[in-house]
Write an enzyme that holds these catalytic residues in place. Structure first.
Site, PDB file in Angstrom:
ATOM      1  N   ASN A  49       0.820  -1.211   0.000  1.00  0.00           N
ATOM      2  CA  ASN A  49       0.000   0.000   0.000  1.00  0.00           C
ATOM      3  C   ASN A  49       0.854   1.261   0.000  1.00  0.00           C
ATOM      4  OD1 ASN A  49       0.552  -0.932   2.663  1.00  0.00           O
ATOM      5  ND2 ASN A  49      -1.128   0.253   3.525  1.00  0.00           N
ATOM      6  N   GLU A  51       0.368   5.254   0.779  1.00  0.00           N
ATOM      7  CA  GLU A  51      -0.512   6.283   1.319  1.00  0.00           C
ATOM      8  C   GLU A  51      -0.061   7.669   0.858  1.00  0.00           C
ATOM      9  OE1 GLU A  51      -0.841   5.390   5.550  1.00  0.00           O
ATOM     10  OE2 GLU A  51      -2.172   3.699   5.064  1.00  0.00           O
ATOM     11  N   CYS A  60      -4.279   0.818  -2.223  1.00  0.00           N
ATOM     12  CA  CYS A  60      -4.119  -0.473  -1.560  1.00  0.00           C
ATOM     13  C   CYS A  60      -3.045  -1.313  -2.248  1.00  0.00           C
ATOM     14  CB  CYS A  60      -5.421  -1.259  -1.591  1.00  0.00           C
ATOM     15  SG  CYS A  60      -6.726  -0.587  -0.562  1.00  0.00           S
ATOM     16  N   GLU A  62      -3.155  -4.396  -3.218  1.00  0.00           N
ATOM     17  CA  GLU A  62      -3.658  -5.197  -4.343  1.00  0.00           C
ATOM     18  C   GLU A  62      -3.759  -4.348  -5.604  1.00  0.00           C
ATOM     19  OE1 GLU A  62      -4.874  -4.740  -1.318  1.00  0.00           O
ATOM     20  OE2 GLU A  62      -6.279  -6.304  -0.744  1.00  0.00           O
ATOM     21  N   CYS A  98     -10.317  -5.017  -0.062  1.00  0.00           N
ATOM     22  CA  CYS A  98     -11.422  -4.064   0.044  1.00  0.00           C
ATOM     23  C   CYS A  98     -12.276  -4.122  -1.225  1.00  0.00           C
ATOM     24  CB  CYS A  98     -10.901  -2.640   0.283  1.00  0.00           C
ATOM     25  SG  CYS A  98     -10.371  -1.774  -1.213  1.00  0.00           S
ATOM     26  N   CYS A 101     -10.607  -2.937  -4.480  1.00  0.00           N
ATOM     27  CA  CYS A 101      -9.577  -3.874  -4.950  1.00  0.00           C
ATOM     28  C   CYS A 101     -10.194  -5.112  -5.583  1.00  0.00           C
ATOM     29  CB  CYS A 101      -8.640  -4.257  -3.816  1.00  0.00           C
ATOM     30  SG  CYS A 101      -7.521  -2.913  -3.390  1.00  0.00           S
TER      31      CYS A 101
HETATM   32  N1  THU Z   1      -5.312  -1.586   2.590  1.00  0.00           N
HETATM   33  C1  THU Z   1      -4.753  -2.361   1.600  1.00  0.00           C
HETATM   34  O1  THU Z   1      -3.665  -2.040   1.095  1.00  0.00           O
HETATM   35  N2  THU Z   1      -5.414  -3.466   1.184  1.00  0.00           N
HETATM   36  C2  THU Z   1      -6.560  -3.927   1.761  1.00  0.00           C
HETATM   37  O2  THU Z   1      -7.086  -4.931   1.317  1.00  0.00           O
HETATM   38  C3  THU Z   1      -7.145  -3.223   2.905  1.00  0.00           C
HETATM   39  C4  THU Z   1      -6.598  -1.875   3.180  1.00  0.00           C
HETATM   40  C5  THU Z   1      -4.571  -0.404   3.069  1.00  0.00           C
HETATM   41  C6  THU Z   1      -5.176   0.917   2.736  1.00  0.00           C
HETATM   42  C7  THU Z   1      -4.566   1.801   3.809  1.00  0.00           C
HETATM   43  O3  THU Z   1      -3.290   2.245   3.357  1.00  0.00           O
HETATM   44  C8  THU Z   1      -4.366   0.877   4.985  1.00  0.00           C
HETATM   45  O4  THU Z   1      -4.481  -0.453   4.457  1.00  0.00           O
HETATM   46  C9  THU Z   1      -5.386   1.056   6.085  1.00  0.00           C
HETATM   47  O5  THU Z   1      -6.667   0.996   5.581  1.00  0.00           O
END
Ligand code: THU
Length: 145
Positions: A49, A51, A60, A62, A98, A101
């Protein structure tokens, strides 16, 4: 066509996702996610991920992995995506992609006509679910032709 993974393939894929999670840029949530996509030619493409100071722009793991796959010219062949969370957070339950994704994974899956087996990795448990179970009645590229 859906394939079954050997124990070795599965362990390698999960390890690749965990390694990718170490490269997560997640200073705001402190929630590091790793993803690894296994393709039908044996290739593994990873992502973590990413940010942003503008919080809502987070990508995310994925989505980053799928983007990397598209960027390398892949347009299908996705057999199995794995996703791992930080080992020390939450209740240890398997983490599932999520909603956004799931849709992003569906694009490359439908292009190649596969229904990938999603490995949702938890502390002591790996939950194996088909993408079609996570995203039933998916909207995809076939609708547009
Ligand atoms: N996140 C992912 O990278 N993949 C997921 O399937 C769930 C959430 C990340 C997004 C954010 O940077 C952090 O997890 C917290 O939500």
């Amino acid at each position: 066509a859906t394939m079954t993974l050997t124990d070795e393939q599965e362990a390698g894929l999960i390890e690749a996702a965990r390694e990718a999670g170490k490269h997560a840029y997640a200073p705001y949530s402190d929630y590091q996610v790793g993803s690894a996509l296994l393709f039908d030619d044996g290739a593994i493409i990873t992502g973590s991920n990413v940010e942003n100071a503008s919080y809502g722009l987070a990508l995310c793991a994925e989505t980053v992995a799928v983007s990397r796959a598209f960027g390398e010219g892949r347009r299908g062949g996705l057999i199995a995506p794995a996703v791992t969370g930080p080992p020390d957070k939450g209740d240890g339950a398997p983490i599932t992609p999520c909603g956004r994704c799931r849709q992003v994974l569906n694009e490359i899956a439908q292009l190649g006509g596969t229904d990938p087996l999603v490995l949702c990795v938890g502390k002591g448990e790996v939950r194996r679910v088909l993408l079609s179970e996570l995203l039933p009645h998916a909207f995809g590229p076939a609708h547009l032709v």
